[in-house]
Design an enzyme around this catalytic site. Structure first.
Site, PDB file in Angstrom:
ATOM      1  CB  SER A 372     -17.116  28.295 -78.549  1.00 52.24           C
ATOM      2  OG  SER A 372     -18.423  28.710 -78.256  1.00 52.24           O
ATOM      3  NE  ARG A 373     -15.186  21.219 -80.896  1.00 49.82           N
ATOM      4  CZ  ARG A 373     -15.555  20.226 -80.112  1.00 49.82           C
ATOM      5  NH1 ARG A 373     -14.891  19.971 -78.997  1.00 49.82           N
ATOM      6  NH2 ARG A 373     -16.566  19.454 -80.418  1.00 49.82           N
TER       7      ARG A 373
END
Ligand SMILES: Cc1cc2nc3c(=O)[nH]c(=O)nc-3n(C[C@H](O)[C@H](O)[C@H](O)COP(=O)(O)O)c2cc1C
Length: 394
Positions: A372-373
């Site tokens: 999710s970065r």
């Protein structure tokens, strides 16, 4: 005398021992060649001579080439990536000699091989003693050098992971390991393991060069594409940045070294502004390393050592190219290469405008991709001579 009834070969989990075992087999074949020299005048190309000639041919036509390929394609690149300081210097000296000897021994073998063809089919008993002796002596000296210098260095500096890479590559070359295991499934698993890794303040080492060494070794183990390729960004007096890929040739506590033309665009920019940034991106592991600092030239001795360790054609190309300057055509480039070749022969001199740069790090960031970065970033800053480590936000 060995206690064992069977001549047990070492396993590929000990690749350096396998290479030594190959040397022992080469020594046996060289002995057979010498035995043939005394056998042939008395007995001619009889059945025993034919059998001996076939055995020597079988070995040198196949196994010896595999052995050379193990060294040229796997052992030396791994050593080059791992060696530092005196090891790197010794490798820079011995590596090109060993590769040149392989080529010379291949040429010498071709001459003997055609004589052995006729002995093997019983049509001739002629074997040139001078050529046999030259071949035997060249191989013997060559193996002694490797056993005295290269094998001990490999055992000392290659990590268990690098030994595994070497052993697997050697097995694959001999068709002993399915590609899926050597380069596919196992590698994919390995990459996934690293790719899913996290990076915390606790598991990063105190020294960023040691941390870089750890990641660089993991990048090699995972066989990422060109792990030693890095982008170098420079900014000249006009304040405009420019970047390009070069290959790292050495890293140690002094910094990160590459070689180039001092009169190139990057050379001119570094003369105007010695600050630069280098970047490694290892996508298979979802990792990048950003390094910033001041750049200095390597010593004349270091540049000489590296320049003369390169193949002669690369030396000539470095002399012939006025890197980053315009030229009319490919033909004009080939012409300047021919002029340099004619003038330098096989002993080119390193031009003063070609050499190494070393970036002395002041800031090093390790970036690990996360889900999710929400990535991990650990930064080292040099403050009053010691490294300060902190996490920054993704
Ligand atoms: C994979 C790769 C490796 C390279 N390695 C080097 C190198 O080690 N030294 C070098 O001078 N140029 C190397 N180059 C070429 C540079 O990217 C660049 O074209 C050249 O150094 C001229 O850059 P400049 O005009 O900005 O000075 C490499 C290029 C690639 C794609």
């Amino acid at each position: 005398m060995s206690n064992s009834l069977i001549d047990t070969a070492p396993g590929y989990d000990q690749p350096i021992a396998v290479l030594k075992h190959c040397h022992d087999k080469i020594r046996k074949q060289l002995q057979t060649l010498q035995n043939l020299l005394s056998h042939l005048p008395q007995h001619g190309a009889d059945a025993a001579a034919q059998q001996a000639a076939q055995a020597v041919q079988k070995y040198f036509n196949k196994a010896a080439h595999l052995h050379h390929a193990d060294e040229e394609n796997d052992l030396f690149p791994l050593l080059t990536a791992a060696a530092q300081g005196e090891d790197a210097a010794l490798l820079g000296k011995l590596g090109p000699q060993i590769l040149a000897q392989h080529k010379q021994m291949d040429l010498d073998w071709d001459i003997l091989n055609s004589q052995l063809d006729k002995i093997a089919n019983g049509s001739s008993a002629a074997l040139n003693a001078t050529e046999v002796e030259r071949f035997v002596q060249a191989y013997t000296a060559h193996m002694e050098t490797e056993e005295a210098h290269i094998a001990p260095m490999a055992k000392r500096i290659l990590s268990p992971a690098q030994m595994t890479i070497l052993g697997e590559a050697m097995q694959q070359r001999r068709g002993l390991l399915p590609a899926a295991i050597a380069g596919g499934i196992a590698l994919a698993d390995l990459r996934m393991d690293y790719g899913r890794a996290s990076l915390s303040e606790a598991d990063t080492l105190a020294d960023p060069i040691a941390q870089f060494a750890k990641w660089f070794n993991e990048a090699m183990k995972a066989q990422v594409n060109e792990p030693n390729a890095m982008s170098v960004a420079t900014v000249g007096a006009n304040g405009r940045p420019s970047s390009r890929i070069v290959l790292i040739k050495q890293y140690d506590e002094r910094g990160f070294t590459w070689y180039t033309n001092y009169e190139s665009q990057k050379g001119r920019q570094l003369a105007e502004n010695p600050h630069a940034a280098i970047l490694f991106f290892w996508p298979e592991l979802e990792r990048q390393v950003r390094i910033e600092g001041r750049v200095e030239k390597t010593s004349v001795e270091e540049s000489d050592k590296y320049f003369y360790s390169r193949p002669v054609k690369s030396q000539l190309a470095a002399i012939a190219s006025r890197q980053s300057r315009p030229i009319g055509s490919r033909e004009a480039m080939e012409e300047s290469y021919a002029v340099v070749e004619a003038a330098s022969g096989d002993q080119p001199q390193r031009p003063e405008h070609w050499g190494g740069y070393r970036l002395v790090p002041e800031r090093v960031e390790f970036w690990q991709g996360r889900a999710s970065r929400f990535h991990d970033r650990i930064v080292y800053d040099l403050q009053d001579g010691s490294w300060n480590k902190e996490r920054i936000q993704p």
